[in-house]
Design an enzyme around this catalytic site. Structure first.
Site, PDB file in Angstrom:
ATOM      1  N   TYR A 144       0.861  -1.187   0.000  1.00  0.00           N
ATOM      2  CA  TYR A 144       0.000   0.000   0.000  1.00  0.00           C
ATOM      3  C   TYR A 144       0.889   1.226   0.000  1.00  0.00           C
ATOM      4  CZ  TYR A 144      -3.479   3.367   1.724  1.00  0.00           C
ATOM      5  OH  TYR A 144      -4.319   4.450   1.878  1.00  0.00           O
ATOM      6  N   ASP A 239       9.326   2.611  -0.332  1.00  0.00           N
ATOM      7  CA  ASP A 239       8.303   3.315   0.455  1.00  0.00           C
ATOM      8  C   ASP A 239       8.558   2.976   1.921  1.00  0.00           C
ATOM      9  OD1 ASP A 239       6.101   4.151   1.856  1.00  0.00           O
ATOM     10  OD2 ASP A 239       4.640   3.476   0.367  1.00  0.00           O
ATOM     11  N   LYS A 267       4.755   9.243   8.767  1.00  0.00           N
ATOM     12  CA  LYS A 267       4.544   8.739  10.122  1.00  0.00           C
ATOM     13  C   LYS A 267       5.582   9.287  11.108  1.00  0.00           C
ATOM     14  CE  LYS A 267       2.030   4.684   8.418  1.00  0.00           C
ATOM     15  NZ  LYS A 267       0.644   4.872   8.734  1.00  0.00           N
TER      16      LYS A 267
END
Ligand code: HOZ
Length: 430
Positions: A144, A239, A267
């Site tokens: 994702y 990623d 994050k």
């Protein structure tokens, strides 16, 4: 346990906000029931609006590695806020955060700050296409990368959990430039480069997948990706929105010893505020406007509050690294959960890198989406609610990673293992 206020708050929210949440993973769709509405958080604990306290293993889906409301991070945000919350002009703090990132992740020679992981991956893909002059992007099923149209194909996280890995609204035109392969499949990637040697702009992957649960790459897989992207002048994008500053201060690339051409972060790098980043070799990043011609912009990019929170978080992680402690208590948790399941005759796979892990209710190791998809979601949901009833807040999907923070104590870990043991011993073990 009384969760009446949360139930009522969810009913109200559903009349106002699609599905009652502002991001689908939060709605407990995979486990049923009503999500907790949170009143406040402190260190390793969440407090819901009914006054219940939970040991939190979601940690805002990754950012809260230092625990919630860390006093020095909160202080940095408050001091910054008192001087203004957004200027739309450069600040010195942005360069300070960029220096911290570049020092931690040497493959990032230049970095651009944005506001979300989605923006970071979307921009990285645009840059890769801009510099190569090519259209095609390879991604891996179950990975994702935020809700970028071209990457919302065979996507993990809530897209997989809720059964819409290919979202309506993504046009055929957009998705036809995305080639989807299975994670850890070296032959498939060789085949694509053999067939289309000059068409691939970028290969993007999570170098430890967190979004189909925790799945580790094999070394041959990573080496094959690195060799083929070098050979064919494609851009290898890691990623590291989830893994950056999580699995090590230098991210998964430091753990695996493989340097990508570009990296996306989110994050932890924002210290719990809306901030993300993308970067890579200067020869690539100097194509970003205004240094180059690839457009990318944002009113809140490099926002002072988010930048201050991110910089303070990275300083704390750099100056007093919690990674050894995280490894110790995460290993205790992982071993304890596996053993408790095994003792009850329940087949599980505990997959972990540092302080991110997943207990798969699966007979076999999980190496890609087809194997993840064979996990027993019903068993996972029962486990989730059983622990919730013992004040333990686990990720609400089999296909999300659990995160341990530096504030979790050995006592928290023992309590969690005991709760799991008591649940497993009451389960049928066929
Ligand atoms: N996409 C995030 C988990 N992989 C969830 C974000 C959220 O709901 O806050």
């Amino acid at each position: 346990m009384n969760r009446e206020h949360s139930i009522r708050a969810f009913q109200r929210a559903r009349q106002l906000i699609p599905g009652g949440v502002n991001s689908p993973a939060r709605a407990f769709g995979a486990v049923g029931g009503s999500p907790l509405f949170i009143e406040r958080a402190e260190a390793q604990y969440l407090f819901d609006i009914d006054g219940n306290r939970y040991i939190d293993y979601i940690g805002s889906w990754g950012p809260m590695i230092l625990g919630h409301a860390h006093p020095q991070v909160v202080d940095a945000i408050c001091r910054t806020a008192s001087r203004g919350t957004s200027f739309g002009a450069p600040t010195e703090m942005e360069s300070h955060l960029a220096e911290l990132i570049i020092a931690a992740v040497p493959s990032m020679e230049r970095v651009r700050l944005v506001s979300s992981g989605t923006e970071a991956t979307m921009s990285a893909i645009r840059v890769a296409r801009g510099v190569t002059g090519r259209d095609k992007v390879i991604k891996f099923s179950g990975c994702y990368h935020g809700h970028v149209d071209s990457l919302l194909v065979a996507a993990g996280s809530a897209a997989a959990t809720l059964g819409v890995p290919d979202s309506p609204g993504v046009t055929l035109g957009t998705s036809q430039d995305t080639i989807v392969l299975n994670y850890n499949d070296c032959d498939a990637i060789r085949h694509v480069f053999d067939e289309q040697p000059n068409a691939i702009a970028a290969v993007i992957l999570e170098p430890v997948v967190g979004n189909m649960g925790t799945v580790l790459p094999t070394q041959p897989f990573l080496r094959t990706l690195r060799e083929l992207t070098h050979k064919h002048n494609s851009v290898l994008i890691f990623d590291e929105v989830m893994t950056g500053f999580r699995v090590a201060y230098g991210g998964a690339q430091a753990v695996w010893g493989i340097e990508p051409d570009m990296t996306t972060l989110g994050k932890i790098v924002g210290g719990g505020m809306p901030l993300a980043a993308y970067g890579g070799r200067a020869s690539i990043m100097d194509n970003v406007m205004p240094a180059g011609k690839v457009y990318q912009a944002g009113t809140l990019s490099g926002n002072p509050l988010a930048t201050a929170a991110g910089a303070k978080t990275l300083e704390l992680l750099r100056d007093d690294p919690p990674y050894d402690y995280l490894e110790t208590i995460s290993a205790q948790l992982a071993n304890g959960l596996s053993q408790a399941a095994a003792d009850a005759g329940i087949r599980t796979q505990l997959q972990r890198v540092g302080s991110m892990m997943t207990l798969f209710f699966n007979d076999n190791p999980v190496s890609d989406w087809p194997s993840a998809d064979r996990s027993d979601r019903k068993r996972f949901a029962a486990y989730f609610w059983s622990l919730m009833d013992k004040n333990i807040y686990m990720p609400c999907s089999q296909f999300e990673a659990l995160f341990v923070s530096a504030k979790h104590t050995p006592e928290d870990i023992r309590h969690t293992i005991d709760a799991a043991r008591s649940h497993f011993s009451s389960m049928p073990n066929h």
